[in-house]
Scaffold this motif. Structure first.
Motif, PDB file in Angstrom:
ATOM      1  N   UNK A 195      53.139  24.214  32.235  1.00  0.00           N
ATOM      2  CA  UNK A 195      53.165  24.536  33.758  1.00  0.00           C
ATOM      3  C   UNK A 195      52.575  25.946  33.877  1.00  0.00           C
ATOM      4  N   UNK A 196      52.846  26.830  33.033  1.00  0.00           N
ATOM      5  CA  UNK A 196      52.527  28.263  33.019  1.00  0.00           C
ATOM      6  C   UNK A 196      50.879  28.289  33.184  1.00  0.00           C
ATOM      7  N   UNK A 197      50.278  27.372  32.201  1.00  0.00           N
ATOM      8  CA  UNK A 197      48.733  27.176  32.263  1.00  0.00           C
ATOM      9  C   UNK A 197      48.338  26.679  33.538  1.00  0.00           C
ATOM     10  N   UNK A 198      48.898  25.698  34.274  1.00  0.00           N
ATOM     11  CA  UNK A 198      48.521  24.944  35.339  1.00  0.00           C
ATOM     12  C   UNK A 198      48.642  26.239  36.441  1.00  0.00           C
ATOM     13  N   UNK A 199      49.623  26.788  36.561  1.00  0.00           N
ATOM     14  CA  UNK A 199      49.898  28.079  37.359  1.00  0.00           C
ATOM     15  C   UNK A 199      48.788  29.119  37.330  1.00  0.00           C
ATOM     16  N   UNK A 200      48.524  29.596  36.386  1.00  0.00           N
ATOM     17  CA  UNK A 200      47.420  30.618  36.291  1.00  0.00           C
ATOM     18  C   UNK A 200      46.012  29.905  36.660  1.00  0.00           C
ATOM     19  N   UNK A 201      45.987  28.825  36.331  1.00  0.00           N
ATOM     20  CA  UNK A 201      44.481  28.178  36.641  1.00  0.00           C
ATOM     21  C   UNK A 201      44.678  28.019  38.273  1.00  0.00           C
ATOM     22  N   UNK A 202      46.017  27.759  38.757  1.00  0.00           N
ATOM     23  CA  UNK A 202      46.002  27.241  40.227  1.00  0.00           C
ATOM     24  C   UNK A 202      45.833  28.569  41.262  1.00  0.00           C
ATOM     25  N   UNK A 203      45.837  28.114  42.221  1.00  0.00           N
ATOM     26  CA  UNK A 203      45.524  29.458  43.485  1.00  0.00           C
ATOM     27  C   UNK A 203      46.898  30.511  43.381  1.00  0.00           C
ATOM     28  N   UNK A 204      47.873  30.111  43.001  1.00  0.00           N
ATOM     29  CA  UNK A 204      48.920  30.873  43.027  1.00  0.00           C
ATOM     30  C   UNK A 204      48.709  31.958  41.823  1.00  0.00           C
ATOM     31  N   UNK A 205      49.686  33.005  42.117  1.00  0.00           N
ATOM     32  CA  UNK A 205      50.091  34.033  40.886  1.00  0.00           C
ATOM     33  C   UNK A 205      48.566  34.898  40.889  1.00  0.00           C
ATOM     34  N   UNK A 206      48.302  35.448  42.257  1.00  0.00           N
ATOM     35  CA  UNK A 206      47.320  36.478  42.183  1.00  0.00           C
ATOM     36  C   UNK A 206      47.586  37.659  41.214  1.00  0.00           C
ATOM     37  N   UNK A 207      46.438  38.222  40.858  1.00  0.00           N
ATOM     38  CA  UNK A 207      46.500  39.292  39.839  1.00  0.00           C
ATOM     39  C   UNK A 207      47.062  40.679  40.255  1.00  0.00           C
ATOM     40  N   UNK A 208      48.260  41.169  39.556  1.00  0.00           N
ATOM     41  CA  UNK A 208      48.667  42.551  40.076  1.00  0.00           C
ATOM     42  C   UNK A 208      47.855  43.338  39.164  1.00  0.00           C
ATOM     43  N   UNK A 209      46.978  44.261  40.007  1.00  0.00           N
ATOM     44  CA  UNK A 209      46.074  45.003  39.190  1.00  0.00           C
ATOM     45  C   UNK A 209      46.505  46.324  39.067  1.00  0.00           C
ATOM     46  N   UNK A 210      46.222  47.007  37.935  1.00  0.00           N
ATOM     47  CA  UNK A 210      46.503  48.420  37.597  1.00  0.00           C
ATOM     48  C   UNK A 210      45.275  49.031  37.202  1.00  0.00           C
ATOM     49  N   UNK A 211      45.366  50.280  36.762  1.00  0.00           N
ATOM     50  CA  UNK A 211      43.950  50.851  36.237  1.00  0.00           C
ATOM     51  C   UNK A 211      44.329  50.958  34.693  1.00  0.00           C
ATOM     52  N   UNK A 212      43.301  50.366  33.919  1.00  0.00           N
ATOM     53  CA  UNK A 212      43.743  50.412  32.457  1.00  0.00           C
ATOM     54  C   UNK A 212      42.557  50.810  31.807  1.00  0.00           C
ATOM     55  N   UNK A 213      42.615  50.958  30.550  1.00  0.00           N
ATOM     56  CA  UNK A 213      41.622  51.068  29.434  1.00  0.00           C
ATOM     57  C   UNK A 213      41.287  49.811  28.829  1.00  0.00           C
ATOM     58  N   UNK A 214      40.103  49.261  29.406  1.00  0.00           N
ATOM     59  CA  UNK A 214      39.790  47.864  28.620  1.00  0.00           C
ATOM     60  C   UNK A 214      39.447  47.625  27.477  1.00  0.00           C
ATOM     61  N   UNK A 215      38.810  48.605  26.600  1.00  0.00           N
ATOM     62  CA  UNK A 215      38.594  48.400  25.063  1.00  0.00           C
ATOM     63  C   UNK A 215      39.918  48.217  24.468  1.00  0.00           C
ATOM     64  N   UNK A 216      41.126  48.898  24.832  1.00  0.00           N
ATOM     65  CA  UNK A 216      42.432  48.885  24.110  1.00  0.00           C
ATOM     66  C   UNK A 216      42.935  47.329  24.207  1.00  0.00           C
ATOM     67  N   UNK A 217      42.815  46.755  25.607  1.00  0.00           N
ATOM     68  CA  UNK A 217      43.304  45.498  25.892  1.00  0.00           C
ATOM     69  C   UNK A 217      42.492  44.572  25.184  1.00  0.00           C
ATOM     70  N   UNK A 218      40.874  44.541  25.096  1.00  0.00           N
ATOM     71  CA  UNK A 218      40.267  43.669  24.533  1.00  0.00           C
ATOM     72  C   UNK A 218      40.389  43.512  23.131  1.00  0.00           C
ATOM     73  N   UNK A 219      40.689  44.670  22.295  1.00  0.00           N
ATOM     74  CA  UNK A 219      40.880  44.848  20.944  1.00  0.00           C
ATOM     75  C   UNK A 219      42.296  44.045  20.368  1.00  0.00           C
ATOM     76  N   UNK A 220      43.335  44.562  21.273  1.00  0.00           N
ATOM     77  CA  UNK A 220      44.511  44.002  20.945  1.00  0.00           C
ATOM     78  C   UNK A 220      44.394  42.372  21.173  1.00  0.00           C
TER      79      UNK A 220
END
Length: 513
Positions: A195-220
């Motif tokens: 159901x969590x996969x369905x919810x992520x795919x569905x319209x609900x659960x808009x992203x909670x955006x913050x300012x992040x350093x993308x290389x760290x997230x991608x590498x991890x």
């Protein structure tokens, strides 16, 4: 007349009669007018002194006619319009026109080819846009359906998992059927993941955006997937890479899904190349992207590749070429990127590998300094706590019964209601009767009724300090992600285990103990 030479002291005419060429000369004098008005190819009759011309060997070379005055020249035939000179000029003009015509035709053909190519590209671009719109509309419809199903399914899982938890609290039941109950619990947890996969795919659960350093997230995220495999990643990050304005958890899921597909496309291992560069997009330069600054993330693998017919369907939900695939991985990726106002493109050639390119919006500031993670909510058993009054609102009768049973087991007096209007009325009556509630638990989404967001706003007008918990299995806004901004002190997402709910309740009621 085939030629005329005028000089101040003499006028010389070159004439032709049959095959004979000769000259006629006129030496003008003050009393003799000049010879005018003659055009080449004019037929003339001349009267003058015949002068023989001999060469050095006294052989007759030709003759010359000496004229006395212009009166010795009579026009007997007007000049022909088409003379040799005019013919040459005409031929030259026609030749020039022909050359210019050929050049114009060549230029026109090139222009037509360019315009045809532009039209072809425009039609292809329009076809891609139409396909994008159709895909987005199809995914949006499926997302609404998936979100609704996930919401209802989460309510059912909440009832199942909650009652399982209550049953496991009974020592006799646990001793008799503990193994079976644990198997049921494991199955329920797997259903929760789905159901969590369905919810992520569905319209609900808009992203909670913050300012992040993308290389760290991608590498991890990539290294988490690569652990225990024969593949590795080669990272190429441009110096001065901008920060990203994204939901860290959702982008982590995106990278993990893409890298996992790359690993599965390389059964014998290989090197996955990850590129991160700045990309400033002009207006209309990239379909689906507004003008602005983006970070372009390209993930390339040298794997088996994807055929053209399959490539057109890789983002369709539940479409998968893997025996064990759910078909939600790339559909979820597509949904997350769209909700970030970004773009994803996949380029693949069978036998030569695949490149997934993502455009994610850049942020305008530095990422915040990492804060220590908050202390996890206390996991609690259903041991009693200080008596208090709790108002529980949920549209599902089974959840109301479960919540009442659990809270009463904690020693709490519980009142249950089915919608927001009833919750506001009961809350107001309790305050007027000097028996106010010590805690409210509100379901966020009430089909056909007032939900938790509107309910808490009305409750806050009556009591600004009463602790409130928001709970839901599906949301189309940011209330769950940013619950404190809407007047709640805590959040419990469905389906939840009883330890989550009891731990949160104990935390909020602790100051009142």
């Amino acid at each position: 007349l085939i030629d005329e030479l005028r000089r101040p002291e003499r006028t010389r005419l070159t004439l032709q009669s049959g095959n004979t060429l000769f000259e006629a000369v006129l030496d003008p004098s003050p009393d003799t007018p000049a010879l005018t008005g003659l055009a080449l190819s004019t037929g003339l009759e001349l009267t003058g002194v015949y002068k023989s011309i001999f060469d050095d060997s006294r052989q007759l070379r030709g003759f010359q006619l000496q004229l006395r005055s212009p009166l010795d020249v009579a026009v007997i035939q007007k000049a022909r319009f088409l003379t040799a000179e005019r013919a040459l000029i005409t031929v030259a003009f026609l030749g020039g026109c022909t050359v210019l015509g050929l050049a114009w035709i060549t230029a026109l053909r090139r222009r037509v080819r360019r315009q045809t190519e532009q039209i072809r590209r425009q039609l292809e671009h329009q076809a891609r846009l139409e396909a994008e719109v159709q895909r987005a509309a199809r995914l949006e419809s499926l997302g609404v359906l998936a979100g609704g199903i996930a919401h209802d399914f989460n309510n059912l899982l909440t009832i199942i998992m909650g009652n399982l938890g209550l049953a496991m609290l009974d020592d006799e039941v646990k001793a008799a059927t503990g193994d079976y109950l644990r198997e049921i619990e494991r199955g329920a947890l797997r259903a929760r993941d789905l159901t969590q996969q369905l919810l992520t795919f569905a319209k609900g659960g808009d992203p909670l955006r913050t300012t992040v350093s993308l290389p760290d997230i991608v590498r991890e995220a990539a290294e988490f997937v690569l652990h225990g495999t024969s593949a590795r990643c080669d990272y190429n990050v441009v110096p001065g890479l901008w920060n990203a304005n994204v939901d860290k958890e959702q982008i982590t899921q995106v990278v993990q899904n893409i890298v996992l597909n790359s690993v599965q496309a390389m059964p014998h291992g290989g090197v996955i190349r990850v590129l991160l560069v700045n990309d400033e997009i002009a207006s209309g330069a990239k379909a689906g992207l507004t003008a602005g600054r983006y970070i372009r993330l390209a993930i390339t693998d040298p794997g088996e590749g994807i055929s053209h017919d399959i490539l057109q369907r890789i983002f369709d939900p539940y479409f998968s070429t893997k025996k064990t695939g759910s078909g939600l991985g790339l559909a979820t990726v597509y949904s997350i990127i769209r909700k970030h106002n970004g773009r994803i493109e996949v380029d693949s050639t069978p036998g030569r590998g695949t490149t997934c390119t993502l455009w994610l919006p850049a942020a305008g500031s530095r990422p915040p300094q990492p804060q220590p993670p908050p202390a996890p909510p206390a996991t609690a058993s259903a041991s009693p706590i200080t008596p208090a009054r709790v108002l529980l609102m949920d549209d599902e009768e089974g959840i109301r019964r479960l919540g009442a049973a659990l809270l009463q087991r904690l020693g709490l007096e519980t009142t249950t209601v089915s919608d927001g209007a009833e919750a506001v009325r009961v809350f107001s009556e309790a305050r007027n009767a000097s028996r106010p509630f010590d805690l409210v638990i509100l379901d966020l989404t009430i089909p056909g009724g007032m939900g938790g967001k509107e309910t808490i706003a009305m409750i806050r007008k009556m009591d600004a300090a009463v602790p409130a918990i928001v709970s839901s299995g599906y949301s189309s806004d940011l209330v769950l992600a940013d619950f404190r901004s809407y007047g709640f002190q805590a959040m419990v997402a469905k389906p939840y285990e009883i330890s989550q709910l009891t731990g949160t309740v104990k935390q909020l009621l602790a100051p009142r103990q």
